[in-house]
Design a protein around this motif. Structure first.
Motif, PDB file in Angstrom:
ATOM      1  N   SER A 644       0.864  -1.191   0.000  1.00  9.49           N
ATOM      2  CA  SER A 644       0.000   0.000   0.000  1.00  9.49           C
ATOM      3  C   SER A 644       0.893   1.231   0.000  1.00  9.49           C
ATOM      4  CB  SER A 644      -0.933  -0.026   1.219  1.00  9.49           C
ATOM      5  OG  SER A 644      -1.836  -1.098   1.130  1.00  9.49           O
ATOM      6  N   GLY A 659      -3.573   3.351  -0.863  1.00  8.42           N
ATOM      7  CA  GLY A 659      -3.967   2.566  -2.033  1.00  8.42           C
ATOM      8  C   GLY A 659      -2.937   1.494  -2.308  1.00  8.42           C
ATOM      9  N   ILE A 671      -8.462   0.188  -1.083  1.00  5.95           N
ATOM     10  CA  ILE A 671      -8.245   1.576  -0.660  1.00  5.95           C
ATOM     11  C   ILE A 671      -8.763   1.640   0.768  1.00  5.95           C
ATOM     12  CG2 ILE A 671      -8.890   3.984  -1.008  1.00  5.95           C
ATOM     13  CD1 ILE A 671      -9.174   3.375  -3.983  1.00  5.95           C
ATOM     14  N   ALA A 687     -11.457  -1.662  -4.829  1.00  7.76           N
ATOM     15  CA  ALA A 687     -11.571  -0.699  -5.915  1.00  7.76           C
ATOM     16  C   ALA A 687     -11.158  -1.240  -7.279  1.00  7.76           C
ATOM     17  CB  ALA A 687     -10.753   0.548  -5.546  1.00  7.76           C
ATOM     18  N   HIS A 688      -9.923  -0.995  -7.673  1.00 12.08           N
ATOM     19  CA  HIS A 688      -9.444  -1.273  -9.027  1.00 12.08           C
ATOM     20  C   HIS A 688      -8.895  -2.700  -9.131  1.00 12.08           C
ATOM     21  CE1 HIS A 688      -9.620   3.043 -10.119  1.00 12.08           C
ATOM     22  NE2 HIS A 688      -9.276   3.246  -8.864  1.00 12.08           N
ATOM     23  N   VAL A 692      -3.294   0.843  -7.657  1.00 13.46           N
ATOM     24  CA  VAL A 692      -3.765   2.202  -7.401  1.00 13.46           C
ATOM     25  C   VAL A 692      -2.541   3.111  -7.473  1.00 13.46           C
ATOM     26  CG1 VAL A 692      -4.885   3.756  -5.756  1.00 13.46           C
ATOM     27  CG2 VAL A 692      -5.622   1.369  -5.927  1.00 13.46           C
ATOM     28  N   TRP A 694      -2.777   6.792  -7.736  1.00 14.52           N
ATOM     29  CA  TRP A 694      -2.957   8.170  -7.300  1.00 14.52           C
ATOM     30  C   TRP A 694      -4.206   8.263  -6.440  1.00 14.52           C
ATOM     31  CZ3 TRP A 694       0.672  11.809  -8.901  1.00 14.52           C
ATOM     32  CH2 TRP A 694       0.478  13.104  -8.437  1.00 14.52           C
ATOM     33  N   LEU A 695      -4.137   9.098  -5.388  1.00 14.76           N
ATOM     34  CA  LEU A 695      -5.278   9.360  -4.515  1.00 14.76           C
ATOM     35  C   LEU A 695      -5.355  10.848  -4.238  1.00 14.76           C
ATOM     36  CD1 LEU A 695      -4.743   6.468  -1.925  1.00 14.76           C
ATOM     37  CD2 LEU A 695      -6.637   6.613  -3.553  1.00 14.76           C
ATOM     38  N   LEU A 704     -13.297  11.370  -2.593  1.00 19.17           N
ATOM     39  CA  LEU A 704     -11.968  10.809  -2.788  1.00 19.17           C
ATOM     40  C   LEU A 704     -11.901  10.310  -4.223  1.00 19.17           C
ATOM     41  CD1 LEU A 704      -9.209   9.725  -1.672  1.00 19.17           C
ATOM     42  CD2 LEU A 704     -10.415   7.573  -1.225  1.00 19.17           C
ATOM     43  N   SER A 706      -9.597   8.105  -6.959  1.00 16.45           N
ATOM     44  CA  SER A 706      -8.501   7.139  -7.061  1.00 16.45           C
ATOM     45  C   SER A 706      -8.207   6.872  -8.531  1.00 16.45           C
ATOM     46  CB  SER A 706      -8.868   5.835  -6.345  1.00 16.45           C
ATOM     47  OG  SER A 706      -9.994   5.210  -6.944  1.00 16.45           O
ATOM     48  N   SER A 708      -5.851   4.658 -11.369  1.00 15.89           N
ATOM     49  CA  SER A 708      -5.210   3.352 -11.421  1.00 15.89           C
ATOM     50  C   SER A 708      -4.539   3.109 -12.766  1.00 15.89           C
ATOM     51  CB  SER A 708      -6.254   2.256 -11.167  1.00 15.89           C
ATOM     52  OG  SER A 708      -5.742   0.971 -11.436  1.00 15.89           O
TER      53      SER A 708
END
Length: 724
Positions: A644, A659, A671, A687-688, A692, A694-695, A704, A706, A708
Motif C-alpha cells: 500500500s 492505495g 483503498i 476498488a481497481h 492504485v 494516485w489518490l 476521494l 482514485s 489506477s
C-alpha cells in the motif's frame, strides 16, 4: 479473508448517458475512463459491433452509433484475450490470472470456466464452435486445444503443445481450417505445423526456409478452400504455403519493415494484407500487389480484421480505436474513451480537485495536458490545452497545475512554446517562447507569480507569469551540472527552488535566484544505500527542509539552505510494541518477519496541518511527528495488501487513505481509510483490478478520487465514514 465482491450490472442499459455508473465496485459513485486495452479487440461475426477487452472488463460497442451495449466480466477484469464464435452464440475470454471463460452472448453469463494457471494471451474458436484453442504464457508459450460442450458446460482438453514444441514467445500464431478439422500453429523456430484437431496428429510441417534467422511465424490464416495457409513472420515477410506439398504457393514478400502486419482472406480467396507505415496504414491485395486503400496512422498497433475481411480495427495512441470500412473508406469511426496498451505509461500522473470541489482535473490522459471532469454531471467539460492544430497531442507533452487548481501550464513537445491557462476563465494568460530543446518539467511558485521550466540540455528558466517575461536562468556556480536537472520545484514557502537530476541535487534562493549549492547524489549515501533518481522526496511542512527516502534504511531530512542533514525518520524495527496498530495476527506476523523485511520507504506524504509525516513501507505504514521526527505509530497491513504505497491525507489531517498495488491472489486492490489518531482502519473500498497509482481528496473532504494503472479514475463519497 475480506469480501472482494463488486456489484455487476448494465447489460443493454437504457441509460446510455450514464455509462460512468456501469458495473462500479461497491461504494464507488462514478468512473472516468473505460479502461486500458489489455486483451485487444474483436469484431462480432456480422461486423456490426466490436468487443474490447480491457483491464476493467469487456465492452461491447455498436459501430453504427458508437454506443456501448454492455460491460461485463468486471468482477476481476484484467482481460487479456477475447474471441467470438463464428455463429455468434459464444464469447470466450481469458485473463491475467489464467482463467478461461465461455459466455452466452445473449445473457452474458458464463457457462464454462477453467483455470489454466497461466496468463491467457490468445483465444481462437473453430468455425463450428466445437473447439477452442488457447495460448497461455508462463516462462514460455503453451497451446491447448479444448473441446467445448455447451450443453454439458464443459471444456475438455484435446491436446497441448508443450513449451518445447511451441514457440517461446507471446506471438505464437494459431488458426483453424474452414471445416474445423485442421489446426495450424507455430511449433518451433521457423516451423509451422498443421495438425488434426481431434487427435493432435501432425499432417504437415511447413518450414520458413527463406531465412536462417530464428524469427518464427507470428500470424497464420487458412484460405477459404482450406488448401493454403498464409503466414507472416516476425520480420513481416508474408508468404503462402500449399499445405499438401509443403511448398510456397506465394514467395515471401515484404510490405513494410515493421512488426505490424495483419492477414485475412476474403470469401473469394483474395489474401488481404494490412501493413503499418510511419504515417499511414496501407491495405493491400497480396496476389495483385495492389493497394486497396490507406488510412492515417498516428502511432499504435493494428488490431484485427472483421470475419469477412472488409473492416479493419486499429488501436491508436491518440484516438485509441479506429475502424476502417471497405464500403466507406473515407469514414473512419473512432472510439476514444480507452487507453492504448502502453506498458510504460502510468495513468494518471496528477489528480487535483478545484477549490469548490465540483471539478476534478486529471493530468496526462491520452497525451492531453489536463482534462476537467464535472463531479456532479460526470462529464468531461474542458481540456487544457484545447484541442486544435496548434495544440495537437504530442507524446512528450509536459504540464503542471498550481496547487489551488487556478493555473495550468503546458509545453507540447520540442519547439513548442510554454502556454499558461487560467482554469476559471478558460483563457490563455501567458505564452513563453523556449529554445528548441524539449521542456521536461514545469512548476509554479506558491504565489503563482513565477513558473520554472527545466529542459534536457539547457539550464532551467524562471518566468514571470503576469509580465510574460523571463526573469532568470538557474545556472550553477561551477556550471558543470547545468544540463542535468530534470525534476524541479518551489519549496512550500517559495523561498527556494530544488532541482533533482540523475546525479545531483541543486538548490537556489528565490530572493535573488542565487545558486546556493550543488550536491552529488553520492553524498546522500548511508550504509551502502544511495538516494537515486525517482526515490520518494517531499518537502518538510516547515518549508525549510526536504525529506528523501533511500533503500532498505532510514529516510533523511536535509536543510534546504545548506544541504546538511538535520534529522532522520527512523525505519528500523520498532521495539516498542505499544506503537503498533492493526489486527493481532498482522502485528505478530510482520514483527516476526522484520529482521529480513525490506526497510525501504516507497511513499511519503505530509499532513495539511503540518503535524504528521506518513511513510509507506512493505507491510506497514509508519507515522512520524513532523517536529520531533519520532515514530508515533506503526500501522500493520494485512496479507495481500502489504504494498500500500500510495498515500493521501484528508484536508482536516485526521484521516489517512492508502492505495494498494497488485499482489498474487488479489482480485481487487484495496483503498483503506485510517484514523490517524487511533490507527483504526475505519473502512475498506475494494476498488481497481490493478495498481492504485494516485489518490486525492476534494477540498471539502467529501470526495476521494482514485486513479489506477487500469486506465480509469473512480470517485468515492467518503462522508459516511469520515464526515465532511
Amino acid at each position: 479473508m475480506e469480501d472482494t465482491k463488486s456489484s455487476t450490472s448494465a447489460l443493454e442499459s437504457p441509460d446510455y448517458t450514464d455509462i460512468t455508473t456501469w458495473s462500479l465496485p461497491a461504494g464507488a459513485s462514478a468512473r472516468l475512463g473505460r479502461g486500458r486495452i489489455r486483451g485487444g479487440l474483436t469484431f462480432s461475426p456480422d461486423g456490426d459491433s466490436i468487443l474490447v477487452a480491457t483491464d476493467i472488463g469487456c465492452w461491447w460497442y455498436d459501430l453504427d452509433t458508437l454506443t456501448p451495449r454492455a460491460l461485463w466480466e468486471t468482477e476481476r477484469g484484467m482481460v487479456s484475450a477475447i474471441s467470438v464464435s463464428h455463429d455468434g452464440q459464444w464469447i470466450a475470454t481469458g485473463n491475467m490470472d489464467g482463467i478461461l471463460k465461455v459466455w452466452d452472448i445473449q445473457t452474458l453469463q458464463y457457462i464454462a470456466k477453467i483455470e489454466t494457471n497461466r496468463l491467457v494471451s490468445r483465444i481462437r474458436f473453430s468455425p463450428s464452435g466445437k473447439h477452442i484453442a488457447v495460448a497461455t504464457v508462463s516462462g514460455g508459450t503453451q497451446i491447448t486445444v479444448y473441446t467445448f460442450s455447451p450443453h454439458l458446460r464443459t471444456l475438455v482438453e484435446n491436446f497441448t503443445l508443450t513449451p518445447a514444441e511451441a514457440r517461446l514467445n507471446d506471438t505464437t500464431a494459431m488458426a483453424f481450417s474452414p471445416n474445423g478439422s485442421l489446426f495450424a500453429c507455430t511449433s518451433g523456430i521457423n516451423m509451422t505445423t498443421v495438425r488434426q484437431v481431434e487427435s493432435g496428429e501432425i499432417v504437415a510441417e511447413l518450414p520458413d526456409t527463406y531465412t536462417e534467422e530464428p524469427v518464427g511465424c507470428a500470424k497464420v490464416v487458412f484460405s477459404p478452400c482450406g488448401e493454403f495457409l498464409a503466414g507472416c513472420s516476425k520480420k513481416d515477410k508474408v508468404h503462402v504455403w500449399d499445405i499438401q506439398s509443403g511448398n510456397f504457393a506465394m514467395e515471401p514478400t515484404t510490405y513494410y519493415q515493421s512488426t505490424r502486419v495483419l492477414l485475412t482472406y476474403l470469401s473469394d480467396g483474395t489474401l488481404r494484407v494490412a501493413a503499418r507505415h510511419p504515417k499511414e496504414i496501407v491495405i493491400w491485395n497480396a496476389k495483385l500487389q495492389k493497394k486497396v486503400d490507406s488510412i492515417a496512422y498516428s502511432g499504435g498497433t493494428l488490431a484485427c480484421f472483421s470475419g469477412d475481411g472488409r473492416k479493419l480495427a486499429t488501436m491508436s495512441r491518440y484516438d485509441d480505436i479506429q475502424v476502417w470500412h471497405e464500403d466507406s473508406p473515407s469514414k473512419v469511426v473512432s472510439i476514444s474513451e480507452h487507453l492504448h496498451p502502453d506498458p510504460v505509461q502510468r495513468f494518471p500522473s496528477t489528480l487535483v480537485f478545484s477549490k469548490d470541489s465540483q471539478t476534478l482535473f486529471c493530468g496526462y490522459w491520452k497525451h492531453i495536458g489536463f482534462l476537467a471532469w464535472d463531479v456532479s454531471d460526470r462529464q468531461i467539460t474542458r481540456t487544457f490545452p484545447p484541442k486544435s492544430d496548434k495544440y495537437a497531442p504530442h507524446p512528450d507533452m509536459t504540464f503542471t497545475m498550481s496547487r489551488d487548481a487556478e493555473l495550468i501550464a503546458t509545453a507540447n513537445g520540442k519547439d513548442s512554446p510554454i502556454s499558461v491557462w487560467n482554469v476559471t476563465s478558460n483563457t490563455q494568460v501567458a505564452e513563453f517562447l523556449e529554445s528548441s530543446w524539449q521542456v521536461c518539467w514545469l512548476a509554479f511558485s506558491p504565489t503563482l507569480e513565477y513558473l520554472v521550466s527545466s529542459m534536457k540540455r539547457n539550464p532551467a528558466k524562471v518566468w514571470n507569469v503576469a509580465s510574460n517575461t523571463q526573469v532568470s536562468e538557474l545556472t550553477e556556480k561551477n556550471n558543470l551540472m547545468a544540463k542535468r536537472h530534470k525534476l524541479i520545484a518551489f519549496s512550500p514557502t517559495g523561498e527556494y527552488i530544488l532541482g533533482i537530476g540523475k546525479e545531483s541535487v541543486g538548490v537556489w534562493d528565490t530572493s535573488n535566484w542565487e545558486h546556493l549549492y550543488e550536491s552529488n547524489l553520492k553524498e546522500f549515501k548511508r550504509s551502502g544505500s544511495v538516494f537515486k533518481f525517482g526515490t520518494p522526496l517531499r518537502f518538510h511542512p516547515n518549508g525549510k527542509h526536504f525529506i528523501t527516502a533511500g533503500y532498505e534504511e532510514d529516510a533523511y531530512v536535509w536543510d534546504l539552505k545548506s544541504g546538511e542533514q538535520v534529522g532522520t525518520l527512523p525505519t528500523e524495527i520498532c521495539l516498542d510494541t505499544s506503537l503498533y496498530r492493526g489486527k493481532r495476527e498482522n502485528i505478530q506476523r510482520v514483527y516476526d518477519q522484520q529482521e529480513t523485511a525490506f526497510r525501504r520507504v516507497r511513499g511519503l506524504e505530509t499532513s495539511p496541518c503540518g503535524t504528521w509525516i506518513a511513510g509507506a513501507m512493505f507491510g506497514e505504514i509508519r507515522i512520524w511527528d513532523a517536529a520531533t521526527l519520532q515514530i508515533q505509530m506503526v500501522i500493520m497491513l494485512p496479507l495481500g495488501c502489504q504494498k500500500s504505497y500510495i498515500l493521501a491525507f484528508s484536508p482536516c489531517s485526521k484521516y489517512l487513505v492508502t492505495g494498494a498495488w497488485w499482489q498474487q491472489g488479489q482480485t481487487k486492490m484495496s483503498i483503506r481509510l485510517w484514523d490517524i489518531t487511533t490507527g483504526e482502519n475505519i473502512h475498506i473500498f475494494w476498488a481497481h483490478p490493478t495498481d492504485v497509482d494516485w489518490l486525492a481528496f476534494s477540498p471539502d473532504g467529501k470526495y476521494l478520487a482514485s486513479g489506477s494503472y487500469d486506465g480509469t479514475i473512480l470517485l468515492w463519497d467518503v462522508t459516511p465514514f469520515i464526515g465532511a
